[in-house]
Design a protein around this motif. Structure first.
Motif: not given
Length: 457
Positions: A179-180, A373-374, A376-379, A417
């Motif tokens: 997932n990350a 990476s984005d 805005d990704d919560p990670f 991410p």
């Protein structure tokens, strides 16, 4: 609840710290140098043992050439979230230790000098792997166990450009799915702020070779014989002007401009020019001054062209009057998102031909794409926030590092991410003599990784 858990983590990590350092010392003692093909099987066996000692599952992937890729897996505990998987990327190979005469300690013997641990590979990248495994051990000793699934991809060719990693990621995409991803490196800056990145620059690295004769000639014939060294110097000078601008046609093709958010983040990054000049002992002003450019923007968003090394003729003590038969240069181009390393090599070849240097040979050694990476990704926010909680100090994150690694393949093939953080510090001197980490950073890095796993799960 988080404060109580974090305190329990600190206590457990501190209790195990001497064992973690001992494990790191054992790991360091194997000089696993990919550039010289030294110690690779021994390092693989060590890493496998480290994972198995913590009851992890291990696979050695060696069916596609190159040094083996190690897969490690730890299942979430009975109270953990088995639907969440965090992937760690590390490498077991290190840089050669040369020049040996500049080391103040033995490069492959971990040496503690007033709380600073010196050794080749201690910062890049063996310290981070042991920190992450030590974080797993700490969580295993706490009541709830592992809060999520943990995977590792540990390769052995990062220091030579990861030339064989892509086929492994292509074949074993499902095996490494997560997932990350937490990347290999990171540390603290000159103000002791925690520094991390969410991307990395690409690279086009090549040899340039010019030959002019079958053997070195007497320098007196320079009146009528062309000099390979001068010719290569002129070829190199034709690619970058006096303002340090790269003037190779097509070099900037495809560059994806930064977003407004990325620009804002970079413009707010801390930067102390005076401290930087002192740290590196710089003898001339930053080249961004002549271009009226913010060095932070140049560091993150600009491609580069660097002569890493020049070799020709005689360069020993005293004088030897020769006209060199051959000259060679190592050329390193750091790339930004949108640039294709293969295209860069083609552009250099066309440029040399166009300017009359058809005899200068160009040989590609390493090509990697850039990745970001984005933001805005919560990670990304999770890694930053857990670092703030753990270190209790300012955390700085940039869209990408000025350095290079195979992050592009992870981000695109695995669609995850990626954030890079680690146990280094401003004086880690990775790739240089007297490489080091501080013991306190090592301990805090273990706590951060364990706390991140807990919050991620």
């Amino acid at each position: 609840m988080s404060e109580v858990f974090l305190q329990d983590l600190r206590t457990t990590v501190n209790k195990n710290l001497s064992e973690s350092v001992e494990k790191l010392s054992k790991y360091i003692s194997t000089p696993s140098i990919s550039a010289q093909n030294k110690g690779i099987p021994e390092a693989v066996n060590q890493v496998v043992k480290f994972i198995e000692e913590l009851n992890g599952e291990v696979k050695i992937l060696d069916d596609l050439g190159g040094n083996p890729v190690i897969y490690g897996f730890f299942a979430a505990g009975k109270n953990g979230n088995s639907n969440k998987t965090l992937l760690f990327y590390n490498h077991y190979d290190v840089q050669p230790p040369e020049p040996l005469e500049e080391w103040k300690t033995e490069p492959f013997s971990l040496t503690n000098v007033d709380g600073t641990l010196f050794a080749r590979g201690v910062a890049d990248n063996k310290g981070d792997l042991i920190a992450r495994l030590s974080a797993i051990k700490a969580l295993q000793e706490l009541e709830d166990g592992l809060p999520c699934n943990i995977k590792f991809l540990i390769e052995g060719e990062e220091e030579i450009g990861s030339p064989n990693l892509t086929p492994y990621l292509a074949k074993y995409t499902d095996l490494f799915q997560a997932n990350a991803c937490i990347w290999e490196f990171g540390g603290k800056d000159e103000q002791d702020r925690v520094s991390m990145v969410a991307g990395i620059k690409g690279m086009a690295y090549m040899d340039l070779i010019c030959e002019g004769a079958d053997f070195d000639l007497h320098s007196s014939v320079g009146a009528y014989v062309d000099n390979a060294a001068w010719r290569l110097v002129h070829a190199l000078a034709s690619m970058r002007n006096e303002n340090n601008e790269i003037i190779v046609e097509g070099f900037h093709d495809g560059i994806i401009p930064p977003t407004e958010k990325e620009l804002e983040i970079v413009r707010n990054l801390p930067f102390n020019e005076e401290a930087l000049e002192k740290l590196y002992g710089l003898k001339r002003p930053l080249i961004t001054k002549n271009k009226n450019q913010d060095p932070r923007e140049a560091m993150v968003f600009d491609p580069t062209m660097t002569i890493c090394g020049l070799e020709s003729g005689y360069y020993g003590e005293g004088s030897k009057t020769v006209l060199p038969k051959k000259a060679m240069a190592k050329l390193d181009c750091r790339l930004v998102p949108g640039q294709d390393p293969n295209h860069i090599v083609e552009c250099v070849r066309r440029h040399l031909d166009k300017h009359g240097f058809t005899d200068v040979k160009v040989s590609s050694l390493n090509g990697q794409f850039a990745y970001r990476s984005d933001f805005d990704d919560p990670f990304v926010d999770l890694v930053v926030q857990t670092a703030k909680d753990t270190y209790e100090r300012e955390v700085v994150i940039a869209p990408n590092s000025a350095g290079t690694g195979p992050m592009y393949e992870f981000g695109n093939r695995l669609a995850v991410p990626v954030v890079s953080t680690g146990v280094g510090w401003v004086n880690s001197k990775a790739h240089s003599p007297n490489e080091s980490i501080r013991l306190t950073d090592f301990e805090e890095g273990i706590v951060h990784m364990a706390y991140l796993m807990k919050k991620f799960g």
